[in-house]
Design a protein around this motif. Structure first.
Motif, short mmCIF file in Angstrom:
data_model
loop_
_atom_site.label_atom_id
_atom_site.label_comp_id
_atom_site.label_asym_id
_atom_site.label_seq_id
_atom_site.Cartn_x
_atom_site.Cartn_y
_atom_site.Cartn_z
N GLU A 74 29.46 52.63 30.08
CA GLU A 74 28.52 51.60 29.63
C GLU A 74 27.32 51.53 30.55
OE1 GLU A 74 30.47 47.85 29.22
OE2 GLU A 74 31.79 48.56 27.64
N LYS A 75 26.18 51.06 30.02
CA LYS A 75 24.98 50.93 30.84
C LYS A 75 25.21 49.96 32.00
CE LYS A 75 20.14 49.61 30.72
NZ LYS A 75 19.05 49.06 29.93
N ARG A 76 25.90 48.87 31.72
CA ARG A 76 26.22 47.87 32.74
C ARG A 76 27.75 47.75 32.80
NH1 ARG A 76 22.54 42.91 33.45
NH2 ARG A 76 23.30 42.11 35.41
N PRO A 77 28.40 48.67 33.51
CA PRO A 77 29.87 48.69 33.49
C PRO A 77 30.52 47.48 34.18
CG PRO A 77 29.04 50.30 35.05
CD PRO A 77 27.85 49.74 34.33
N ILE A 78 29.89 46.96 35.18
CA ILE A 78 30.44 45.81 35.90
C ILE A 78 29.76 44.56 35.37
CG2 ILE A 78 30.74 44.74 38.16
CD1 ILE A 78 30.69 47.64 39.30
N LYS A 79 30.54 43.70 34.74
CA LYS A 79 29.98 42.49 34.15
C LYS A 79 30.87 41.30 34.45
CE LYS A 79 31.15 44.87 30.03
NZ LYS A 79 30.63 45.42 28.84
N SER A 80 30.34 40.13 34.23
CA SER A 80 31.07 38.91 34.59
C SER A 80 32.39 38.81 33.86
CB SER A 80 30.21 37.67 34.35
OG SER A 80 29.89 37.55 32.98
N SER A 81 32.45 39.24 32.61
CA SER A 81 33.71 39.14 31.86
C SER A 81 34.80 39.99 32.51
CB SER A 81 33.50 39.56 30.40
OG SER A 81 33.05 40.90 30.32
N VAL A 82 34.43 41.09 33.11
CA VAL A 82 35.39 41.94 33.83
C VAL A 82 35.75 41.30 35.16
CG1 VAL A 82 35.66 44.16 35.00
CG2 VAL A 82 34.69 44.08 32.70
N LEU A 83 34.76 40.88 35.91
CA LEU A 83 35.00 40.31 37.24
C LEU A 83 35.84 39.04 37.16
CD1 LEU A 83 31.48 40.90 38.78
CD2 LEU A 83 33.58 42.16 39.30
N ASN A 84 35.67 38.26 36.11
CA ASN A 84 36.39 37.00 35.97
C ASN A 84 37.85 37.17 35.55
OD1 ASN A 84 34.23 35.41 36.74
ND2 ASN A 84 33.45 35.24 34.66
N CYS A 85 38.26 38.38 35.24
CA CYS A 85 39.65 38.62 34.83
C CYS A 85 40.64 38.56 35.98
CB CYS A 85 39.77 39.99 34.16
SG CYS A 85 39.05 40.06 32.52
N LEU A 86 40.18 38.75 37.19
CA LEU A 86 41.07 38.77 38.35
C LEU A 86 41.27 37.35 38.88
CD1 LEU A 86 42.63 40.42 40.47
CD2 LEU A 86 40.51 40.58 41.76
N ASN A 87 42.52 36.95 39.03
CA ASN A 87 42.86 35.65 39.59
C ASN A 87 43.02 35.81 41.10
OD1 ASN A 87 44.29 33.36 40.53
ND2 ASN A 87 45.02 32.96 38.45
N LEU A 88 42.00 35.44 41.85
CA LEU A 88 42.03 35.61 43.30
C LEU A 88 43.12 34.78 43.97
CD1 LEU A 88 38.23 35.72 44.17
CD2 LEU A 88 39.88 37.57 44.41
N ALA A 89 43.41 33.60 43.44
CA ALA A 89 44.46 32.77 44.03
C ALA A 89 45.82 33.46 43.92
CB ALA A 89 44.50 31.40 43.35
N MET A 90 46.10 34.06 42.76
CA MET A 90 47.37 34.78 42.60
C MET A 90 47.41 36.01 43.52
SD MET A 90 48.17 34.60 38.53
CE MET A 90 49.68 35.54 38.69
N LEU A 91 46.29 36.69 43.64
CA LEU A 91 46.23 37.86 44.51
C LEU A 91 46.47 37.45 45.96
CD1 LEU A 91 45.64 40.90 44.79
CD2 LEU A 91 43.23 40.33 44.98
N ALA A 92 45.88 36.36 46.39
CA ALA A 92 46.05 35.87 47.76
C ALA A 92 47.49 35.43 48.03
CB ALA A 92 45.10 34.71 48.02
N ASP A 93 48.16 34.90 47.01
CA ASP A 93 49.54 34.45 47.16
C ASP A 93 50.55 35.58 47.04
OD1 ASP A 93 48.73 31.85 47.55
OD2 ASP A 93 49.06 31.25 45.47
N GLY A 94 50.06 36.79 46.76
CA GLY A 94 50.96 37.93 46.61
C GLY A 94 51.66 37.96 45.28
N GLU A 95 51.20 37.18 44.32
CA GLU A 95 51.83 37.12 43.00
C GLU A 95 51.20 38.11 42.03
OE1 GLU A 95 51.70 33.12 41.54
OE2 GLU A 95 52.24 32.32 43.50
#
Length: 103
Positions: A74-95
């Motif tokens: 895609e012309k703009r492969p990195i977009k907010s809809s993609v970036l917002n899919c990751l739950n940083l709190a779960m990642l930080a908690d090891g879940e």
């Protein structure tokens, strides 16, 4: 523009880049860095929180996750809809689990 625009610490990534490359950005000459609309960013008042979040975003789990859902042709492969899919709190908690890191 909101208050987030002028916070001293940011984690930024270019939407037009063809590479997952998050950058930690601090103030330059005691002034906050401001980006154009091709850059996505998180902003922080606290340097330590910014650094911890930066480490999470550059972790193998996060990079693997994003790599699996980005469409690089895609012309703009990195977009907010993609970036917002990751739950940083779960990642930080090891879940957070990816196909590369079974629990």
């Amino acid at each position: 523009m909101g208050d987030y625009t002028f916070k001293p610490w940011k984690i930024a990534i270019g939407g037009l880049y063809k590479k997952l490359e998050f950058r930690l950005i601090g103030e330059i000459i005691n002034k906050p860095v401001v980006f154009d609309d091709t850059v996505y960013f998180l902003s922080f008042d606290d340097e330590e929180v910014a650094r911890q979040t930066f480490e999470l975003l550059n972790s193998p789990a996060a990079i693997s996750f994003y790599s699996a859902i980005v469409f690089w042709d895609e012309k703009r492969p990195i977009k907010s809809s993609v970036l917002n899919c990751l739950n940083l709190a779960m990642l930080a908690d090891g879940e957070f689990v990816t196909a590369d890191a079974p629990r």
